[in-house]
Design an enzyme around this catalytic site. Sequence first.
Site, mmCIF file in Angstrom:
data_model
loop_
_atom_site.group_PDB
_atom_site.id
_atom_site.type_symbol
_atom_site.label_atom_id
_atom_site.label_comp_id
_atom_site.label_asym_id
_atom_site.label_seq_id
_atom_site.Cartn_x
_atom_site.Cartn_y
_atom_site.Cartn_z
ATOM 1 N N CYS A 165 32.391 79.231 8.873
ATOM 2 C CA CYS A 165 33.249 78.736 7.990
ATOM 3 C C CYS A 165 32.695 78.361 6.678
ATOM 4 O O CYS A 165 33.297 78.218 5.882
ATOM 5 C CB CYS A 165 33.944 77.398 8.718
ATOM 6 S SG CYS A 165 32.783 76.153 9.286
ATOM 7 N N CYS B 209 36.478 80.442 10.461
ATOM 8 C CA CYS B 209 35.207 80.609 11.192
ATOM 9 C C CYS B 209 34.837 82.118 11.568
ATOM 10 O O CYS B 209 34.260 82.150 12.484
ATOM 11 C CB CYS B 209 35.213 79.797 12.489
ATOM 12 S SG CYS B 209 35.386 77.982 12.133
ATOM 13 N N LYS C 148 35.185 72.012 22.244
ATOM 14 C CA LYS C 148 35.102 71.793 20.660
ATOM 15 C C LYS C 148 36.683 71.756 20.318
ATOM 16 O O LYS C 148 37.442 72.809 20.557
ATOM 17 C CB LYS C 148 34.634 72.667 19.494
ATOM 18 C CG LYS C 148 35.043 72.159 18.242
ATOM 19 C CD LYS C 148 34.040 73.258 17.456
ATOM 20 C CE LYS C 148 34.106 73.085 16.010
ATOM 21 N NZ LYS C 148 33.599 73.684 14.944
ATOM 22 N N ARG D 46 34.291 68.492 6.492
ATOM 23 C CA ARG D 46 34.621 69.659 5.796
ATOM 24 C C ARG D 46 34.621 69.370 4.248
ATOM 25 O O ARG D 46 34.325 70.320 3.391
ATOM 26 C CB ARG D 46 36.193 69.925 6.085
ATOM 27 C CG ARG D 46 36.186 70.633 7.451
ATOM 28 C CD ARG D 46 37.564 70.664 7.918
ATOM 29 N NE ARG D 46 37.735 71.304 9.413
ATOM 30 C CZ ARG D 46 38.799 71.446 10.039
ATOM 31 N NH1 ARG D 46 39.828 71.108 9.523
ATOM 32 N NH2 ARG D 46 38.743 71.729 11.190
ATOM 33 N N GLU E 16 36.298 76.517 29.394
ATOM 34 C CA GLU E 16 35.504 76.818 28.395
ATOM 35 C C GLU E 16 33.909 76.615 28.663
ATOM 36 O O GLU E 16 32.880 77.358 28.488
ATOM 37 C CB GLU E 16 35.557 76.196 27.057
ATOM 38 C CG GLU E 16 37.191 76.665 26.629
ATOM 39 C CD GLU E 16 36.989 77.831 25.553
ATOM 40 O OE1 GLU E 16 35.884 78.379 25.617
ATOM 41 O OE2 GLU E 16 38.062 78.089 24.971
ATOM 42 N N LYS F 257 32.783 68.026 21.738
ATOM 43 C CA LYS F 257 33.040 67.549 20.341
ATOM 44 C C LYS F 257 34.278 67.202 19.893
ATOM 45 O O LYS F 257 35.254 68.309 20.203
ATOM 46 C CB LYS F 257 32.247 68.438 19.243
ATOM 47 C CG LYS F 257 32.348 68.198 17.842
ATOM 48 C CD LYS F 257 31.890 69.234 16.955
ATOM 49 C CE LYS F 257 31.943 69.018 15.401
ATOM 50 N NZ LYS F 257 31.575 70.377 14.727
ATOM 51 N N SER G 212 31.771 63.388 12.078
ATOM 52 C CA SER G 212 32.037 62.891 10.546
ATOM 53 C C SER G 212 32.945 61.816 10.708
ATOM 54 O O SER G 212 32.764 60.797 9.965
ATOM 55 C CB SER G 212 32.316 63.946 9.503
ATOM 56 O OG SER G 212 33.364 64.547 9.851
ATOM 57 N N TYR H 119 24.958 60.917 13.090
ATOM 58 C CA TYR H 119 24.924 60.669 11.669
ATOM 59 C C TYR H 119 24.110 59.353 11.699
ATOM 60 O O TYR H 119 23.248 58.750 10.704
ATOM 61 C CB TYR H 119 25.859 60.554 10.763
ATOM 62 C CG TYR H 119 26.310 61.977 10.521
ATOM 63 C CD1 TYR H 119 26.028 63.012 9.790
ATOM 64 C CD2 TYR H 119 27.547 62.574 11.469
ATOM 65 C CE1 TYR H 119 26.689 64.390 9.898
ATOM 66 C CE2 TYR H 119 28.231 63.555 11.526
ATOM 67 C CZ TYR H 119 27.754 64.350 10.537
ATOM 68 O OH TYR H 119 28.260 65.712 10.691
#
Length: 327
Positions: A121, A129, A194, A204, A232, A247, A273, A312
């Site tokens: 992406c 993606c 995800k 993004r 998954e 995530k 984020s 972060y």
Amino acid sequence: MELIKRPRRLRGSANLRKMVRETRMDKSSLIYPLFVMEGNGIQEEIPSMEGQYRYSLDRLPYKLEQLEKAGVNSIMLFGIPAHKDEVGSGAYAQDGIVQKALREAKSRFPEMYYVTDVCMCEYTSHGHCGVLCGHDVDNDKTLELLAKTALSHAQAGSDMIAPSDMMDGRVAAIRKELDLGGYTNIPIMSYAVKYASAFYGPFRDAAGSAPAFGDRKSYQMDFHNRREGMKEALMDIEEGADIIMVKPAMSYLDMVSEISKAVNVPVAAYSVSGEYAMVKAAAKMGWIDEERIIGEMAVGAYRAGAQIYITYFAEEIAKMMEEGRIG
């Protein structure tokens, strides 16, 4: 009334509370996401993520030194290329931004551990993606490019490959390509669970990876679904995933908990984020105690069953661990 059972007995002092603590944390379990870009002399703050920056290659060592001093020794690299095209060729180019960053970082800080995000992406002109067929992402054509990207990362020095694209069969394709290339010992941390989440907005902005049209709901997961997440995760383990990631983290700790109980591999949680940006914004307004919130969020992820925490806030958490305020 005579009370025999008094849970408060074990909360009477700081020493006792630490002695009986159920959730233990360590700096070695932290991974810091780091954005690298082309150019020179650049340390560019990300507008929607106050305190987070994009670094050019010549500025990267300064950040790595800062992280190393804080005791954060694991990095997840995201690349921001100078040019994009329909097939995201910058992702697998030998002189791609992540490949160059790996060589620079490994030469300066060889003892640090480098995880590389594998996706298209950031590199595609359309922001999706994978390879497009009309307005749809062609799953199987994308697999070849993801595998090619993973191999180029391993050749440049990546210690761990982390595919985030959510294409079916990507773990098997990457494992096969790595093994054929002689990289049988490079582990894969799959973004297996995800969700198509609004929490990704600031990322993004940071990576310039917003889709030019539509959304990613045809390949990222519906956040209403729990069993699908388990499916998954189990499929990716069968294909060769060594670590499973959930995530985002904060709103999906139920999935961290369920998957950590069901699988026989380590589980990672990525505090994304949007979680970071909300904390920073609320703290700036004086509405929350930023440090305490950061610690509480981290402990919540570990308590749910995560053994690895991608955040972060890694430096802040490491400092709190050093000073004994969490951990």
